[in-house]
Scaffold this motif. Structure first.
Motif, short mmCIF file in Angstrom:
data_model
loop_
_atom_site.label_atom_id
_atom_site.label_comp_id
_atom_site.label_asym_id
_atom_site.label_seq_id
_atom_site.Cartn_x
_atom_site.Cartn_y
_atom_site.Cartn_z
N SER A 77 0.86 -1.22 0.00
CA SER A 77 0.04 -0.05 -0.02
C SER A 77 0.82 1.30 -0.10
O SER A 77 0.73 2.17 0.98
N GLU A 78 1.75 1.47 -1.11
CA GLU A 78 2.40 2.41 -1.20
C GLU A 78 3.37 2.99 -0.04
O GLU A 78 3.61 3.88 0.52
N ARG A 79 3.80 2.08 0.59
CA ARG A 79 4.80 2.05 1.78
C ARG A 79 4.19 2.36 2.92
O ARG A 79 4.64 3.31 3.64
N PHE A 80 2.92 2.16 3.25
CA PHE A 80 2.07 2.72 4.42
C PHE A 80 2.63 2.69 5.62
O PHE A 80 2.59 3.65 6.73
N VAL A 81 3.30 1.58 5.92
CA VAL A 81 3.97 1.31 6.99
C VAL A 81 4.82 2.23 7.64
O VAL A 81 5.16 2.51 8.83
N LEU A 82 5.81 2.67 6.63
CA LEU A 82 6.81 3.67 7.07
C LEU A 82 5.94 5.13 7.42
O LEU A 82 6.68 5.69 8.47
N SER A 83 5.00 5.33 7.26
CA SER A 83 4.35 6.41 7.77
C SER A 83 3.71 6.24 9.25
O SER A 83 3.59 7.26 10.09
N GLU A 84 3.93 5.15 9.78
CA GLU A 84 3.65 4.87 10.99
C GLU A 84 4.87 4.82 11.79
O GLU A 84 4.75 4.82 13.25
N ALA A 85 5.95 5.15 11.44
CA ALA A 85 7.02 5.26 12.37
C ALA A 85 7.20 6.21 13.43
O ALA A 85 7.79 6.07 14.37
N ALA A 86 6.34 7.36 13.09
CA ALA A 86 6.36 8.29 14.12
C ALA A 86 5.84 8.00 15.49
O ALA A 86 6.20 8.70 16.59
N GLY A 87 5.26 6.82 15.24
CA GLY A 87 4.52 6.50 16.55
C GLY A 87 5.67 5.81 17.49
O GLY A 87 5.62 5.78 19.04
N LEU A 88 6.73 5.53 16.83
CA LEU A 88 7.87 4.96 17.77
C LEU A 88 8.48 5.81 18.63
O LEU A 88 8.99 5.89 19.68
N ALA A 89 8.45 7.15 18.08
CA ALA A 89 9.31 8.23 18.57
C ALA A 89 8.53 8.60 19.87
O ALA A 89 9.04 9.37 20.85
N ALA A 90 7.16 8.44 19.79
CA ALA A 90 6.30 9.11 20.79
C ALA A 90 6.53 8.09 22.14
O ALA A 90 6.03 8.42 23.21
N SER A 91 6.99 6.74 22.19
CA SER A 91 7.21 5.69 23.26
C SER A 91 8.53 5.72 23.27
O SER A 91 8.86 4.40 23.58
N ARG A 92 9.40 6.53 23.48
CA ARG A 92 10.79 6.15 23.87
C ARG A 92 11.26 5.47 24.91
O ARG A 92 12.31 5.10 25.08
N LYS A 93 10.57 5.47 25.93
CA LYS A 93 10.91 4.80 27.19
C LYS A 93 10.95 3.29 27.06
O LYS A 93 11.55 2.71 28.14
N HIS A 94 10.32 2.51 25.89
CA HIS A 94 10.48 1.19 26.04
C HIS A 94 11.80 0.69 25.54
O HIS A 94 12.06 -0.61 25.91
N LYS A 95 12.70 1.06 24.69
CA LYS A 95 14.00 0.62 24.44
C LYS A 95 13.83 -0.52 23.77
O LYS A 95 14.46 -1.50 24.23
N PRO A 96 13.01 -1.05 22.76
CA PRO A 96 13.07 -2.37 22.12
C PRO A 96 14.21 -2.36 21.11
O PRO A 96 14.99 -1.47 20.76
N GLN A 97 14.70 -3.58 20.62
CA GLN A 97 15.87 -3.73 19.85
C GLN A 97 15.07 -4.32 18.47
O GLN A 97 14.07 -4.91 18.54
#
Length: 306
Positions: A204-224
């Motif tokens: 879907s025209e690389r839709f998932v890349l538009s969701e990456a901003a949600g990661l910046a809003a949750s910086r406390k979790h520190k996933p790898q």
């Protein structure tokens, strides 16, 4: 450890019996052929109230006692196809734990009650993010599927075996890799390790890349996060009429370039995004289908490294 993983997986696949094999009558002195089972493995079919669909859940639990904090756990999508190899790789970790110091994980395969190795319609429904217009095409159900994992499956697994809630991984390949990125970007606290193998970023025209901003809003979790891709996923091989048509499709999807570029962007923004570690592996001589199994091996290794 990686060679042992792959060697064990190859042995398991070599022992599989293909449909239609010739069955010879048992002699009076020999037992009849029986269905082959996988050691330490169990399965059940589970109906989800969140998605309204039925899933086949597989689990393999180490024979060794759980560490003080509980067993690490690795959830594997496309469980009908991927669980047997993932479970065998985990058993290999158990056998070598004294030498490596690594604790084998519980492996949970999330498959489908249809019994198909890859239920194409079901995985298109469950693994794809909610881009505009996708519901009408039977796609875009990733949020409901993630609800199922969080609200129904995880509590069941935690009631079954002692789990380290701070060492949980998600592995997905192709559309499953796309779902893994969707989960990372929209609910990064769900797992501590995300392994996106050959992710279908092009969807879907690389839709998932538009969701990456949600990661910046949750910086406390520190996933790898680890991204893998096969070296040959952007090439159709020697030029033929059929290969030329396929090359055009592969060039449009840019599987290798997209995975590499995303890994580079995540690494460059690692601190701002709150990521503990970013990895990228281009698997030599592997195409989109064959890349699944080495990606499992490398992903498990990435997950268990301390």
């Amino acid at each position: 450890m990686r060679r042992a993983f792959l060697g064990g997986a190859a042995g398991l696949l070599a022992c599989a019996l293909a449909p239609g094999w010739a069955v010879q009558p048992a002699s009076t002195s020999e037992s009849a052929w029986q269905a082959a089972g996988l050691p330490q493995a169990r399965q059940l079919d589970l109906s989800s109230t969140r998605t309204g669909h039925r899933y086949r859940i597989f689990i393999s639990v180490p024979e060794t006692a759980a560490p003080a904090g509980g067993h690490p756990v690795m959830y594997v999508l496309d469980g009908n196809a991927a669980f047997p190899s993932a479970a065998l790789m985990a058993r290999t970790v158990t056998r070598r734990s004294k030498a490596t110091g690594l604790h084998a994980p519980v492996v949970v395969g999330i498959g489908y009650a249809s019994g198909e190795d890859f239920d194409m319609a079901a995985r298109a429904r469950d693994y794809t993010p909610p881009a505009a217009g996708k519901a009408a095409k039977g796609e875009g159900g990733a949020d409901l599927f993630l609800d199922f994992i969080e609200q129904e499956l995880k509590p069941l697994i935690q009631a079954t075996v002692t789990i380290d809630l701070q060492r949980q991984a998600l592995f997905g390949h192709s559309y499953g890799g796309l779902f893994t990125l969707h989960a990372l970007f929209t609910r990064p606290a769900t797992f501590q390790t995300y392994i996106a193998a050959s992710p279908s970023i092009w969807f879907s025209e690389r839709f998932v890349l538009s969701e990456a901003a949600g990661l910046a809003a949750s910086r406390k979790h520190k996933p790898q996060v680890l991204l893998t891709v096969g070296e040959l996923e952007q090439s159709a091989g020697p030029p033929t009429a059929k290969a030329t048509e396929r090359s055009a499709a592969l060039a449009q999807k840019k599987m290798v370039d997209e995975a590499r570029d995303l890994a580079a962007q995540l690494e460059a923004q690692k601190q701002a995004l709150g990521l503990a570690r970013v990895g990228f592996i281009e698997l030599p001589r592997e195409n989109h289908g064959s890349a699944l199994f080495p990606a499992l091996s490398r992903g498990l290794e990435f997950f268990l490294e301390r």
